[in-house]
Design a protein around this motif. Structure first.
Motif, mmCIF file in Angstrom:
data_model
loop_
_atom_site.group_PDB
_atom_site.id
_atom_site.type_symbol
_atom_site.label_atom_id
_atom_site.label_comp_id
_atom_site.label_asym_id
_atom_site.label_seq_id
_atom_site.Cartn_x
_atom_site.Cartn_y
_atom_site.Cartn_z
ATOM 1 N N GLY A 133 0.039 -1.793 -25.960
ATOM 2 C CA GLY A 133 0.026 -2.028 -24.525
ATOM 3 C C GLY A 133 0.372 -3.454 -24.128
ATOM 4 O O GLY A 133 0.504 -3.754 -22.945
ATOM 5 N N ASP A 134 0.563 -4.346 -25.134
ATOM 6 C CA ASP A 134 0.936 -5.733 -24.833
ATOM 7 C C ASP A 134 2.437 -5.895 -24.575
ATOM 8 O O ASP A 134 2.901 -6.983 -24.267
ATOM 9 C CB ASP A 134 0.533 -6.663 -25.988
ATOM 10 C CG ASP A 134 -0.952 -7.004 -25.985
ATOM 11 O OD1 ASP A 134 -1.625 -6.702 -24.982
ATOM 12 O OD2 ASP A 134 -1.422 -7.572 -26.987
ATOM 13 N N LYS A 135 3.203 -4.808 -24.700
ATOM 14 C CA LYS A 135 4.659 -4.829 -24.507
ATOM 15 C C LYS A 135 5.332 -5.632 -25.617
ATOM 16 O O LYS A 135 5.980 -6.651 -25.389
ATOM 17 C CB LYS A 135 5.021 -5.401 -23.130
ATOM 18 C CG LYS A 135 6.464 -5.080 -22.686
ATOM 19 C CD LYS A 135 6.721 -5.567 -21.259
ATOM 20 C CE LYS A 135 8.130 -5.247 -20.804
ATOM 21 N NZ LYS A 135 8.163 -4.296 -19.673
ATOM 22 N N THR A 136 5.154 -5.153 -26.850
ATOM 23 C CA THR A 136 5.779 -5.768 -28.018
ATOM 24 C C THR A 136 6.255 -4.670 -28.955
ATOM 25 O O THR A 136 6.104 -3.480 -28.661
ATOM 26 C CB THR A 136 4.774 -6.656 -28.793
ATOM 27 O OG1 THR A 136 3.801 -5.799 -29.424
ATOM 28 C CG2 THR A 136 4.077 -7.662 -27.882
ATOM 29 N N ASP A 192 4.167 -1.520 -29.825
ATOM 30 C CA ASP A 192 4.146 -0.301 -29.017
ATOM 31 C C ASP A 192 5.103 0.769 -29.535
ATOM 32 O O ASP A 192 4.945 1.952 -29.211
ATOM 33 C CB ASP A 192 4.458 -0.629 -27.558
ATOM 34 C CG ASP A 192 3.357 -1.453 -26.914
ATOM 35 O OD1 ASP A 192 2.192 -1.029 -26.991
ATOM 36 O OD2 ASP A 192 3.645 -2.536 -26.373
ATOM 37 N N ARG A 211 8.897 2.787 -27.220
ATOM 38 C CA ARG A 211 9.796 1.821 -26.570
ATOM 39 C C ARG A 211 9.911 2.115 -25.079
ATOM 40 O O ARG A 211 9.772 1.214 -24.245
ATOM 41 C CB ARG A 211 11.193 1.901 -27.217
ATOM 42 C CG ARG A 211 12.276 1.126 -26.462
ATOM 43 C CD ARG A 211 13.658 1.665 -26.792
ATOM 44 N NE ARG A 211 13.807 3.052 -26.360
ATOM 45 C CZ ARG A 211 14.593 3.942 -26.956
ATOM 46 N NH1 ARG A 211 15.287 3.626 -28.027
ATOM 47 N NH2 ARG A 211 14.673 5.175 -26.496
ATOM 48 N N THR A 254 7.170 1.009 -22.829
ATOM 49 C CA THR A 254 7.011 -0.423 -22.524
ATOM 50 C C THR A 254 7.667 -0.801 -21.201
ATOM 51 O O THR A 254 7.373 -1.878 -20.665
ATOM 52 C CB THR A 254 7.600 -1.332 -23.625
ATOM 53 O OG1 THR A 254 9.027 -1.200 -23.692
ATOM 54 C CG2 THR A 254 6.985 -1.043 -24.989
ATOM 55 N N LEU A 290 5.289 -1.643 -18.374
ATOM 56 C CA LEU A 290 4.192 -2.544 -18.743
ATOM 57 C C LEU A 290 4.460 -3.986 -18.320
ATOM 58 O O LEU A 290 5.607 -4.426 -18.256
ATOM 59 C CB LEU A 290 3.976 -2.520 -20.265
ATOM 60 C CG LEU A 290 3.523 -1.202 -20.887
ATOM 61 C CD1 LEU A 290 3.429 -1.348 -22.406
ATOM 62 C CD2 LEU A 290 2.179 -0.768 -20.314
ATOM 63 N N ALA A 319 4.004 -7.663 -19.674
ATOM 64 C CA ALA A 319 3.843 -8.263 -21.000
ATOM 65 C C ALA A 319 2.606 -9.148 -21.061
ATOM 66 O O ALA A 319 2.333 -9.917 -20.141
ATOM 67 C CB ALA A 319 5.081 -9.076 -21.358
ATOM 68 N N ALA A 341 12.543 -2.480 -20.809
ATOM 69 C CA ALA A 341 12.030 -2.150 -22.140
ATOM 70 C C ALA A 341 11.861 -3.439 -22.934
ATOM 71 O O ALA A 341 12.631 -4.390 -22.771
ATOM 72 C CB ALA A 341 12.987 -1.209 -22.864
ATOM 73 N N ASP A 342 10.851 -3.483 -23.780
ATOM 74 C CA ASP A 342 10.648 -4.657 -24.619
ATOM 75 C C ASP A 342 11.730 -4.726 -25.693
ATOM 76 O O ASP A 342 12.006 -3.726 -26.360
ATOM 77 C CB ASP A 342 9.269 -4.603 -25.277
ATOM 78 C CG ASP A 342 9.054 -5.783 -26.187
ATOM 79 O OD1 ASP A 342 8.962 -6.912 -25.665
ATOM 80 O OD2 ASP A 342 9.018 -5.589 -27.417
ATOM 81 N N ALA A 366 10.333 -3.832 -29.211
ATOM 82 C CA ALA A 366 10.081 -2.392 -29.323
ATOM 83 C C ALA A 366 11.398 -1.634 -29.438
ATOM 84 O O ALA A 366 11.487 -0.619 -30.141
ATOM 85 C CB ALA A 366 9.289 -1.901 -28.113
#
Length: 196
Positions: free
Chosen positions: A121-124, A127, A153, A156, A159, A161, A177-178, A181
């Motif tokens: 959930g941290d957007k990395t 995820d 992906r 994210t 989300l 970050a 999108a991150d 990810a």
């Protein structure tokens, strides 16, 4: 995939990942320019090109040596957070690859968690990588794990970050999108294409 992957299979996986990173370099950079420092695509492309060159020049004798060389090359060639995180992923996988692909990927994921201090959930990349590991741990196929990574992906995008450079943007990091990810989803896509 419960059986331990062979050196040949892992070489095919890493090579395919390098191809996907190269093909999607501009996409990864565009994602990173929106919420990061616009170098994820170029950094990963440079790093994976160096990995393939290193594996070609001196092909490793066994799966652990191959993963170690991949990880060490990424740590030395890729700047930012991506080099240490992807490097740690492959280095930790090397220690567990004899047990099978799923335990190796889980060991790599645990290494990424420890090094990056990120949580789901941290957007990395966590995820995408976490859901893939969960599918494999539950006995799912590599193709199902790749789908889980792609879904992770996509999850994210809305989300905000909480880790990395993107976290400086606060609410403005939502809607993209991150990049980590996204490259992780390509890592699992490459695995589905080569290890299934």
């Amino acid at each position: 995939m419960s059986d331990a992957p062979t050196t040949e299979q892992l070489t095919a996986w890493i090579t395919r990942f390098a191809e996907l990173v190269h093909e999607h370099r501009d996409e990864l950079t565009a994602l990173d320019s929106a919420i990061g420092d616009a170098d994820h695509g170029s950094n990963m492309d440079r790093g994976m090109t160096a990995v393939v060159a290193a594996l070609t020049e001196a092909p490793p004798d066994d799966p652990a040596a191959l993963l170690k060389k991949t990880g060490a090359t990424l740590v030395s060639k890729v700047g930012g957070a991506s080099g240490p995180l992807y490097g740690t992923l492959f280095l930790r996988m090397a220690g567990a690859v004899g047990e099978g692909f799923a335990p190796a990927l889980r060991a790599g994921f645990d290494g990424v968690l420890a090094r990056g201090k990120a949580e789901p959930g941290d957007k990395t990349m966590v995820d995408a990588l976490g859901p893939a590991c969960d599918v494999l741990d539950a006995g799912g196929s590599v193709a199902e794990a790749a789908q889980a990574a792609a879904d992770g992906r996509d999850a994210t995008v809305p989300l905000v970050a909480r880790k990395g450079r993107a976290s400086y943007l606060g609410e403005r990091s939502a809607g993209h999108a991150d990049p980590g990810a996204t490259s992780t989803a390509y890592l699992l896509q490459a695995a589905a294409e080569t290890l299934s």
